[in-house]
Design a protein around this motif. Structure first.
Motif, PDB file in Angstrom:
ATOM      1  N   LEU A 317       8.221   2.804 -30.060  1.00 45.97           N
ATOM      2  CA  LEU A 317       9.270   3.835 -30.029  1.00 45.97           C
ATOM      3  C   LEU A 317       8.830   5.087 -30.795  1.00 45.97           C
ATOM      4  O   LEU A 317       9.090   6.221 -30.367  1.00 45.97           O
ATOM      5  CB  LEU A 317      10.562   3.274 -30.627  1.00 45.97           C
ATOM      6  N   ARG A 318       8.186   4.902 -31.957  1.00 43.04           N
ATOM      7  CA  ARG A 318       7.722   6.058 -32.713  1.00 43.04           C
ATOM      8  C   ARG A 318       6.656   6.839 -31.954  1.00 43.04           C
ATOM      9  O   ARG A 318       6.604   8.081 -31.975  1.00 43.04           O
ATOM     10  CB  ARG A 318       7.177   5.603 -34.059  1.00 43.04           C
ATOM     11  N   GLY A 319       5.748   6.118 -31.274  1.00 45.02           N
ATOM     12  CA  GLY A 319       4.720   6.802 -30.491  1.00 45.02           C
ATOM     13  C   GLY A 319       5.320   7.633 -29.360  1.00 45.02           C
ATOM     14  O   GLY A 319       4.885   8.765 -29.108  1.00 45.02           O
ATOM     15  N   LEU A 320       6.348   7.059 -28.686  1.00 43.42           N
ATOM     16  CA  LEU A 320       7.007   7.822 -27.617  1.00 43.42           C
ATOM     17  C   LEU A 320       7.684   9.077 -28.173  1.00 43.42           C
ATOM     18  O   LEU A 320       7.630  10.156 -27.563  1.00 43.42           O
ATOM     19  CB  LEU A 320       8.038   6.946 -26.901  1.00 43.42           C
ATOM     20  N   ALA A 321       8.357   8.953 -29.335  1.00 41.65           N
ATOM     21  CA  ALA A 321       9.027  10.115 -29.928  1.00 41.65           C
ATOM     22  C   ALA A 321       8.028  11.205 -30.306  1.00 41.65           C
ATOM     23  O   ALA A 321       8.314  12.408 -30.200  1.00 41.65           O
ATOM     24  CB  ALA A 321       9.820   9.692 -31.158  1.00 41.65           C
ATOM     25  N   THR A 322       6.823  10.782 -30.733  1.00 40.70           N
ATOM     26  CA  THR A 322       5.807  11.769 -31.114  1.00 40.70           C
ATOM     27  C   THR A 322       5.273  12.519 -29.895  1.00 40.70           C
ATOM     28  O   THR A 322       5.004  13.725 -29.967  1.00 40.70           O
ATOM     29  CB  THR A 322       4.652  11.076 -31.846  1.00 40.70           C
ATOM     30  N   ARG A 323       5.115  11.829 -28.745  1.00 39.58           N
ATOM     31  CA  ARG A 323       4.526  12.466 -27.561  1.00 39.58           C
ATOM     32  C   ARG A 323       5.524  13.312 -26.785  1.00 39.58           C
ATOM     33  O   ARG A 323       5.123  14.146 -25.970  1.00 39.58           O
ATOM     34  CB  ARG A 323       3.922  11.394 -26.648  1.00 39.58           C
ATOM     35  N   LEU A 324       6.833  13.135 -26.985  1.00 36.19           N
ATOM     36  CA  LEU A 324       7.826  13.934 -26.252  1.00 36.19           C
ATOM     37  C   LEU A 324       7.805  15.391 -26.762  1.00 36.19           C
ATOM     38  O   LEU A 324       7.795  15.628 -27.960  1.00 36.19           O
ATOM     39  CB  LEU A 324       9.230  13.347 -26.429  1.00 36.19           C
ATOM     40  N   ASP A 325       7.805  16.336 -25.848  1.00 37.07           N
ATOM     41  CA  ASP A 325       7.801  17.770 -26.195  1.00 37.07           C
ATOM     42  C   ASP A 325       8.604  18.523 -25.127  1.00 37.07           C
ATOM     43  O   ASP A 325       8.052  18.997 -24.123  1.00 37.07           O
ATOM     44  CB  ASP A 325       6.365  18.299 -26.267  1.00 37.07           C
ATOM     45  N   PRO A 326       9.909  18.674 -25.257  1.00 39.29           N
ATOM     46  CA  PRO A 326      10.719  19.335 -24.214  1.00 39.29           C
ATOM     47  C   PRO A 326      10.333  20.800 -23.982  1.00 39.29           C
ATOM     48  O   PRO A 326      10.588  21.337 -22.914  1.00 39.29           O
ATOM     49  CB  PRO A 326      12.156  19.237 -24.772  1.00 39.29           C
ATOM     50  N   GLY A 484      14.391   1.694 -20.234  1.00 31.99           N
ATOM     51  CA  GLY A 484      15.849   1.830 -20.171  1.00 31.99           C
ATOM     52  C   GLY A 484      16.436   2.580 -21.357  1.00 31.99           C
ATOM     53  O   GLY A 484      17.574   2.317 -21.730  1.00 31.99           O
ATOM     54  N   ILE A 485      15.693   3.446 -21.921  1.00 37.91           N
ATOM     55  CA  ILE A 485      16.186   4.235 -23.070  1.00 37.91           C
ATOM     56  C   ILE A 485      16.037   5.713 -22.730  1.00 37.91           C
ATOM     57  O   ILE A 485      15.156   6.096 -21.943  1.00 37.91           O
ATOM     58  CB  ILE A 485      15.396   3.893 -24.357  1.00 37.91           C
ATOM     59  N   PRO A 486      16.898   6.572 -23.281  1.00 35.36           N
ATOM     60  CA  PRO A 486      16.828   8.015 -22.953  1.00 35.36           C
ATOM     61  C   PRO A 486      15.593   8.656 -23.587  1.00 35.36           C
ATOM     62  O   PRO A 486      15.198   8.300 -24.692  1.00 35.36           O
ATOM     63  CB  PRO A 486      18.114   8.579 -23.556  1.00 35.36           C
ATOM     64  N   PRO A 487      14.987   9.662 -22.916  1.00 38.82           N
ATOM     65  CA  PRO A 487      13.807  10.359 -23.473  1.00 38.82           C
ATOM     66  C   PRO A 487      14.226  11.400 -24.492  1.00 38.82           C
ATOM     67  O   PRO A 487      14.064  12.609 -24.275  1.00 38.82           O
ATOM     68  CB  PRO A 487      13.152  10.970 -22.235  1.00 38.82           C
ATOM     69  N   ASP A 488      14.774  10.956 -25.622  1.00 38.34           N
ATOM     70  CA  ASP A 488      15.253  11.868 -26.664  1.00 38.34           C
ATOM     71  C   ASP A 488      14.601  11.473 -27.978  1.00 38.34           C
ATOM     72  O   ASP A 488      14.630  10.284 -28.364  1.00 38.34           O
ATOM     73  CB  ASP A 488      16.781  11.795 -26.772  1.00 38.34           C
ATOM     74  N   ARG A 489      14.008  12.427 -28.685  1.00 39.07           N
ATOM     75  CA  ARG A 489      13.275  12.128 -29.918  1.00 39.07           C
ATOM     76  C   ARG A 489      14.174  11.489 -30.966  1.00 39.07           C
ATOM     77  O   ARG A 489      13.835  10.480 -31.589  1.00 39.07           O
ATOM     78  CB  ARG A 489      12.664  13.418 -30.481  1.00 39.07           C
TER      79      ARG A 489
END
Length: 876
Positions: A317-326, A484-489
């Protein structure tokens, strides 16, 4: 020319401080006492020297500034100027100006935009030099100096004529003065005669009035004095005593509020002081506040419960939050636009570089096509021509005319050939100069192409970085969808820290239970024990009991105040009773006084009205008796100076003397009315007329002397006319210089003026002699710029200074501007700054300002070639 930097080693409040300047527009801002004007003066002093003494150092004896200047030729000039012993050159001369013209055009001091008018005379030399390439300014000045008119003879003749004219004017003035003085003397005599008639008329009128008054009073009284009124002292005393008693009697006031009996009943109904607490205890309030805080924190923490549930590991989950860049998509769009712009700029630069190179190659080929002139052949032919000419002269001297003619013809042919041997030299020199200019343009175009290539490479690199960020963001968003989780940091970080949240929530619940127990213990100590009720309800019940006891205590505390109010009420009722009795006694006295004077009435208003009417009648009778006594006293005063017969005798003598004075005044009947104050100067004016008549000059002799001097001046003037005519033609040639520079200034102002004034003024005219400017509105109405508002006049003459600097300088001259927008509104301030930013593309401009609007504009509009310096106040 460009100023790289200026260092104030010791200048005013500045010590060992350096100010770097940008190649384009430099904006220097700061509040008062931040040394903006000192920096402005330091830059000017570093370039030209001669600063104002007000900028001497605050500390120390040394007065020194230095600067580094780059010229358009590539030369770098460093100047270190000791202002106490200045031997450095004037840097302004590198751009074709000097100290005076640089200060009047390119350097604008604080609130001195209009000073260009004061320097207009000194700027004429530079105006003439600006037009020297097309005119004859130097030769005109030299020719005017060579024209030597007989100035001394003409000056002497004019002086003699002027002296003769002065003598004639003096003679005529003396005669006019004599006639005027005679008229004044006659007017003074007339004024004295008329004034004597007027003065004696007043005396005669006073005697007539006195005789009439004496006759009137004798007929009125005869020999008997007037009789007075009988005194009525007792009746007056009765009335005055009644009025005094009525005015002194107090008016009974009406009491409001509860009576004494009511206050006694309220005093008996007040309860006793209660037992128990009347306010919430501070210790209980502290523990209750701790409980409420713990409960609120736990509730708020529960609202931040991580959701939705997921089986993914926290590290994932932390890795996904780091890679997201809206924001990666917007950066990619911006980078793509910048790449397109850079590519277009690179294409234009490449086309310009290719065109410039072709032009340079063509110019170089043209130079090769023109043959190099042969100086040896030209010199040989000229030498041969000289020798053959000498031989021909010798043959002519020995009477060999035919041979001499042939030799001279050969000499002429050799001379013509030598003169024509340099025929292609000017053409080749022009071609070489043009080729060098095209080669420099090609080098500059290649430099711009290199800059464009670098900008395109940088833009493509930024687009590649943005594209990679978009790819990483899309991969992370796809992974979130599969889990199944929203793409929100923020959501991902909360789900990753779910275990920590649960531990923290358990600790918060324990704190709530602990504080609840402490509150119940405190309430039990105060008699509040009920396990069935919640802690908040128990606290409310306890607080309600405290409020009931507090209200009962407040009512009990009113007993002393109510007792004092009862005492005050009893005293007030006694005072009202006394005032009522005094008022009744005064009313009885009023009724007795009205009865004594024969009046009637029951109400106080009727009684006072009757007394007032009686007093008015009594006052009238007293005034009449007083008038009778005064008239009798006046009669006695008049009789003291003589009887009526004596007064009539004096009146008859005065009338006879008045007739004599009138006859004397008739001699001056032809005189116009004059000021009576002239009568005092009658004798002195008559003496002055007699004195002036003895020394009057001759007007005829003065006229003959003036005619002789005029004839002599005509002879000298005829000699000077030819020289004056030549001078006028040469002066007209000099004025042609001004006619060449004025249109250039007007064209420049005409293109800038609408931008600065928001289209209000669309045209301009410049007087090249005085540098005054007239501006034209859109409605074709012309106005002097110096008569407009202070802000508009400063803006117009700022443009004139910039235009003068542009046309007088031999290369791009820096502009130093101090507080040039202080009198402008926000719209014109931005317009002036936009124009200066555009002008800074080909010259260096330094603007000093203190307005916040200038700083906001600079932060918004300045580019890579510009800089904003914000100064801080200097130490006192």
């Amino acid at each position: 020319m460009r100023i790289e930097s200026v260092t104030a080693h010791a200048f005013g409040p500045l010590h060992d401080r350096t100010l770097p300047l940008a190649a384009g527009l430099t904006v220097v801002s700061g509040a008062n006492e931040s040394a903006k004007s000192s920096w402005h003066a330091a830059i000017r002093a570093a370039l030209c020297g001669e600063p104002s003494p007000r900028y001497r150092p605050w500390q120390g004896e040394s007065w020194r500034v230095s600067a580094t200047v780059s010229l358009d030729s590539g030369e770098v000039v460093s100047v270190d100027r000791d202002l106490d012993d200045d031997t450095c050159e004037d840097i302004a001369r590198h751009v074709g100006l000097d100290r005076m013209s640089f200060a009047a055009t390119a350097c604008v001091d604080q609130a001195q935009l209009l000073s260009v008018l004061d320097a207009a005379d000194g700027l004429q030399d530079h105006l003439r030099r600006a037009a020297a390439t097309a005119g004859t300014d130097g030769t005109v000045e030299q020719a005017l100096l060579r024209l030597n008119a007989p100035v001394d003879a003409l000056h002497n003749a004019r002086n003699r004529l002027r002296e003769a004219e002065t003598d004639l004017v003096a003679a005529r003035r003396e005669h006019s003065r004599y006639l005027e003085l005679c008229a004044q003397a006659r007017s003074a005599a007339a004024a004295r005669a008329r004034l004597a008639v007027q003065s004696h008329a007043l005396t005669l009128e006073a005697l007539t009035t006195r005789a009439a008054r004496l006759a009137e009073l004798q007929e009125r009284f005869g020999d008997k004095p007037p009789s007075g009124l009988a005194a009525q002292e007792e009746l007056t005393h009765v009335v005055n005593r009644a009025l005094a008693a009525w005015r002194a009697a107090p008016t009974p006031r009406v009491l409001t509020g509860p009576s004494a009996a009511t206050l006694e009943g309220e005093l008996e109904a007040i309860p006793d002081f209660p037992l128990g607490e009347t306010a919430v205890d501070d210790d209980l309030r502290v523990v209750a506040s701790a409980y409420e805080t713990a409960a609120a924190v736990a509730a708020a923490h529960n609202e931040r419960r991580p959701s939705p549930a997921t089986t993914a590991e926290p590290a994932v989950l932390r890795g996904l939050a780091t890679r997201l860049d809206p924001a990666s998509g917007s950066r990619l769009t911006t980078a793509s636009i910048e790449v397109d712009t850079a590519r277009q700029y690179q294409d234009e630069a490449a086309a310009n570089a290719a065109r410039a190179q072709v032009e340079a190659d063509v110019a170089a080929a043209r130079v090769q096509e023109i043959a190099m002139p042969n100086p040896f052949l030209r010199n040989a032919l000229l030498a041969l021509s000289c020798l053959t000419s000498l031989v021909g002269l010798l043959l002519f001297l020995v009477d060999q005319e035919t041979a001499a003619a042939g030799v001279l013809v050969a000499a002429l042919v050799a001379g013509v050939g030598g003169a024509l041997a340099r025929g292609n030299a000017p053409q080749r020199e022009a071609a070489v100069a043009f080729a060098a200019d095209r080669a420099a343009a090609a080098n500059q175009a290649r430099g711009l192409l290199f800059v464009a290539d670098r900008k395109l490479a940088e833009a493509e690199g930024q687009r590649a970085v943005a594209l990679e960020a978009v790819r990483v963001h899309d991969e992370a968003a796809g992974t979130c969808a599969s889990l199944g989780i929203p793409p929100d940091r923020e959501t991902l970080w909360r789900l990753a820290n779910r275990a920590a949240w649960e531990a923290e929530h358990a600790d918060l619940l324990c704190e709530v239970a602990r504080t609840e127990k402490v509150v119940r213990v405190e309430l039990a100590a105060r008699g509040k024990v009920d396990n069935a009720m919640s802690v908040p309800n128990l606290l409310i019940d306890y607080e309600t009991d405290c409020k009931v006891r507090a209200r009962q205590a407040l009512m009990a505390a009113q007993r002393p105040l109510l007792a004092q109010a009862l005492e005050d009420r009893l005293l007030a009722e006694a005072t009202v009773a006394e005032a009522t009795a005094a008022h009744h006694r005064a009313l009885i006295l009023l009724r007795e006084a009205v009865t004594a004077i024969g009046g009637s009435g029951e109400r106080p208003e009727d009684l006072l009205r009757a007394i007032a009417e009686w007093q008015r009648g009594w006052d009238r009778r007293l005034r009449e008796a007083e008038e009778e006594r005064n008239a009798w006293a006046e009669l006695q005063v008049l009789l003291a100076d003589g009887t009526l017969d004596d007064l009539e005798t004096k009146l008859s003598a005065a009338q006879t003397h008045h007739a004599y004075l009138q006859a004397d005044a008739l001699r001056y009947a032809a005189c116009a009315p004059v000021d009576p104050s002239l009568a005092a100067s009658c004798d002195s004016l008559a003496a002055a007329v007699a004195e002036l008549a003895r020394d009057l000059p001759s007007v005829a002799e003065a006229e003959e002397a003036m005619q002789a001097a005029a004839a002599e001046l005509a002879d000298v003037t005829a000699e000077v006319e030819a020289i004056d005519l030549a001078s006028r033609y040469l002066t007209a040639a000099r004025e042609k210089v001004h006619s060449t520079i004025a249109p250039a200034l007007e064209n420049t102002l005409r293109s800038w003026l609408p931008l600065v004034t928001d289209g209000r003024y669309v045209d301009a005219a410049v007087d090249p002699l005085s540098l005054t400017v007239r501006v034209c509105t859109a409605s074709e109405s012309w106005h002097l710029a110096s008569l407009l508002s202070l802000g508009t006049a400063e803006q117009v003459y700022l443009l004139l200074r910039v235009a003068l600097a542009q046309h007088l300088a031999t290369e791009a001259c820096p502009l130093l501007l101090d507080d040039v927008t202080v009198q402008a509104d926000d719209a014109r301030t931005r317009a002036v700054l936009d124009l200066l930013l555009r002008l800074s593309e080909d010259r260096q401009i330094v603007v000093f300002a203190q307005e916040n609007a200038v700083v906001e504009w600079a932060e918004e509009r300045l580019g890579e070639r510009d800089v904003l310096h914000q100064l801080t106040p200097v130490a006192a």
